[in-house]
Design an enzyme around this catalytic site. Structure first.
Site, PDB file in Angstrom:
ATOM      1  N   GLY A  14      -7.265   5.600   4.660  1.00 33.65           N
ATOM      2  CA  GLY A  14      -6.687   6.478   3.650  1.00 33.65           C
ATOM      3  C   GLY A  14      -7.091   7.925   3.798  1.00 33.65           C
ATOM      4  N   ASN A  22     -10.084  -0.522   9.872  1.00 33.18           N
ATOM      5  CA  ASN A  22      -8.857   0.073   9.345  1.00 33.18           C
ATOM      6  C   ASN A  22      -8.373   1.105  10.359  1.00 33.18           C
ATOM      7  OD1 ASN A  22      -8.863  -0.805   6.235  1.00 33.18           O
ATOM      8  ND2 ASN A  22     -10.945  -0.393   6.925  1.00 33.18           N
ATOM      9  N   ARG A  27     -11.666   3.532  10.518  1.00 36.66           N
ATOM     10  CA  ARG A  27     -12.825   3.323   9.643  1.00 36.66           C
ATOM     11  C   ARG A  27     -13.236   1.860   9.754  1.00 36.66           C
ATOM     12  NH1 ARG A  27     -10.893   3.174   4.636  1.00 36.66           N
ATOM     13  NH2 ARG A  27     -11.691   1.093   4.229  1.00 36.66           N
ATOM     14  N   SER A  61      -6.605  -2.461   1.540  1.00 39.17           N
ATOM     15  CA  SER A  61      -6.856  -1.998   0.162  1.00 39.17           C
ATOM     16  C   SER A  61      -7.249  -3.131  -0.783  1.00 39.17           C
ATOM     17  CB  SER A  61      -5.636  -1.254  -0.397  1.00 39.17           C
ATOM     18  OG  SER A  61      -5.439  -0.047   0.290  1.00 39.17           O
ATOM     19  N   GLU A 115       0.820  -1.214   0.000  1.00 41.47           N
ATOM     20  CA  GLU A 115       0.000   0.000   0.000  1.00 41.47           C
ATOM     21  C   GLU A 115       0.859   1.271   0.000  1.00 41.47           C
ATOM     22  OE1 GLU A 115      -3.811  -0.207   2.362  1.00 41.47           O
ATOM     23  OE2 GLU A 115      -2.766  -1.929   3.198  1.00 41.47           O
TER      24      GLU A 115
END
Length: 342
Positions: free
Chosen positions: A310, A306, A289, A184, A16
Site C-alpha cells: 500500500g 506483498n 514488503r 489486507s 482491495e
C-alpha cells in the site's frame, strides 16, 4: 529534457479496490511533485475513464472491504480492453498500484508484457507466486526463510472433523484461517477454539477456492520494506485492540507504528536478511514488503510477501522509507526509475 509520462493503474476489481484508489491518489500526487506527467487510470472502468480525474478518487477507505455486490459492477473484460486501448499508447511506464487479485497476481503484468510496456514492481512469475500464499511459503521454506507451519483446504472437498483433527495434530489453537490469494487480511480469522473453525472457513471461502490454515505465532508483528535491493528500517505494528485487520490497517489512529522498531540489533539484522532472501527467492523486483512475527526468544517467522504494498497515508513502506530519509515523492520516483532501468 522530455518529461516522462506515467500511467498510474488504480482501483481494479479486487476486494482491495478502495485501498488501491487511495494508494493511487497518493502515488499520482507524489509523482507530479517529482516532476512526472501523470495519467491516473482505473482499468475496471475500461476505456470509459471520467473526464475529470477527481471522479476516480474516493475520499476515504471504509471500515470493511467492498461487498461482492459492489464489486459485481466492474468487469475484468474492462481491464483487458483498458490495457489494450489507446489509453496507454503514449505512456513511458505504468505504475501499478492495483492491490490483490487481478492486479498483484501477474495478470495485469502479463497484459502489459504483451503490449511491450514497462511497469513498476515484480514481473508475472514473482507476482503470481507472491500472491499465492501456499506457493510462496513452499519457496520460502526451500530457501531457508522460516514460515509458520500450515496446510491448505480446497473448497467443496473438505471434512470439518478432519480439519479439526489436523489442527490439533499439527499445531493446535489459536490458528489462522485465511484465503490463499487475498491481501489486507481480507477474509482472515484468528481461530481460538474448534467451535470457531467452521465460521472461519466459510468466511475465507468467500474470497478464494483454496484457503490456508496456519499456526498462529504469538509475538511481535514486524514488517520490512524493500526498495531496489535494499531493506528499509524495520517497523513494529501494534494494533489498538485485536489483530492487525482491515479496520486497523486503514483507520487513522487505530494502530501504533514504531519506526524504526525498538528491538535488539541482531533481530533487525536477521529480519532484513530474511526479508531480502524472501524477496529474491521468488524473483521480486522494484519494491515489496515482507511481513513477520517474532517470538519473545527472537525466533523469526515470515508470514507473507506483498509485491504491491500500500501507498496510503497509513501504509508501511512510505513510513519505512521516511525513516531512511526518503520522502514520498523520492520514493515513487525511485520506483519508476527502477522500472525504466529494467
Amino acid at each position: 529534457m522530455r518529461q516522462i509520462k506515467v500511467a498510474v493503474l488504480l482501483g481494479g476489481t479486487s476486494p482491495e479496490r478502495d485501498v488501491s484508489i487511495i494508494s493511487g491518489k497518493y502515488v499520482t500526487e507524489g509523482l507530479r511533485e517529482a516532476g512526472y506527467i501523470v495519467k491516473p487510470i482505473d482499468p475496471a472502468l475500461g476505456v470509459n475513464q471520467p473526464e475529470n480525474e477527481e471522479e476516480l478518487f474516493i475520499s476515504a477507505i471504509k471500515e470493511t472491504p467492498p461487498t461482492e455486490e459492489e464489486l459485481a459492477k466492474f468487469s475484468n473484460k474492462n481491464v483487458i480492453e483498458c490495457i489494450n486501448s489507446h489509453l496507454l499508447d503514449d505512456v513511458d511506464v505504468v505504475f501499478i498500484i492495483l492491490h490483490g487479485k487481478w492486479g498483484e497476481d501477474g495478470t495485469v503484468q502479463a497484459l502489459l508484457d504483451l503490449r511491450g510496456i514497462k511497469y513498476t514492481g515484480s514481473g508475472v512469475l514473482a507476482s503470481a507466486i507472491g500472491i499465492d500464499k501456499n506457493m510462496s511459503k513452499i519457496v520460502f521454506k526451500h530457501y531457508g526463510v522460516q514460515t509458520p507451519d500450515w496446510f491448505t483446504v480446497r473448497k467443496n472437498n473438505f471434512d470439518l472433523k478432519e480439519i479439526r483433527t489436523k489442527i490439533e495434530k499439527s499445531f493446535s489453537y489459536p490458528c489462522v484461517v485465511k484465503p490463499n490469494d487475498q491481501g489486507s487480511t481480507v477474509g482472515l480469522t484468528v481461530v481460538k477454539s474448534p467451535e470457531e473453525i467452521e465460521q472461519a472457513i466459510e468466511l475465507a471461502f468467500k474470497y478464494s477456492d483454496l484457503i490456508i490454515v496456519e499456526d498462529f505465532i504469538d509475538g511481535k508483528e514486524l514488517t520490512v520494506g524493500i526498495l531496489g535491493n535494499k531493506a528499509l528500517p524495520v517497523i513494529e505494528i501494534i494494533p489498538k485492540g485485536g489483530i492487525y485487520d482491515y479496520y486497523h490497517k486503514y483507520t487513522k489512529g487505530a494502530t501504533e507504528y514504531i519506526v524504526p522498531a525498538e528491538i535488539p540489533e541482531e533481530w533487525t539484522q536477521k529480519l532484513q536478511e530474511q526479508a531480502l532472501l524472501a524477496f529474491e527467492s521468488i524473483g521480486c523486483k522494484g519494491f515489496a514488503r515482507v511481513d513477520f512475527r517474532v517470538k519473545e526468544n527472537g525466533e523469526i517467522y515470515c508470514l507473507e510477501i506483498n509485491t504491491i504494498p500500500g501507498m496510503t497515508g497509513t501504509s508501511l513502506v512510505p513510513k519505512a522509507a521516511k525513516a531512511a530519509g526518503i520522502e514520498f515523492p523520492e520514493l515513487v520516483d525511485r520506483i519508476v526509475k527502477l522500472a525504466l532501468e529494467d
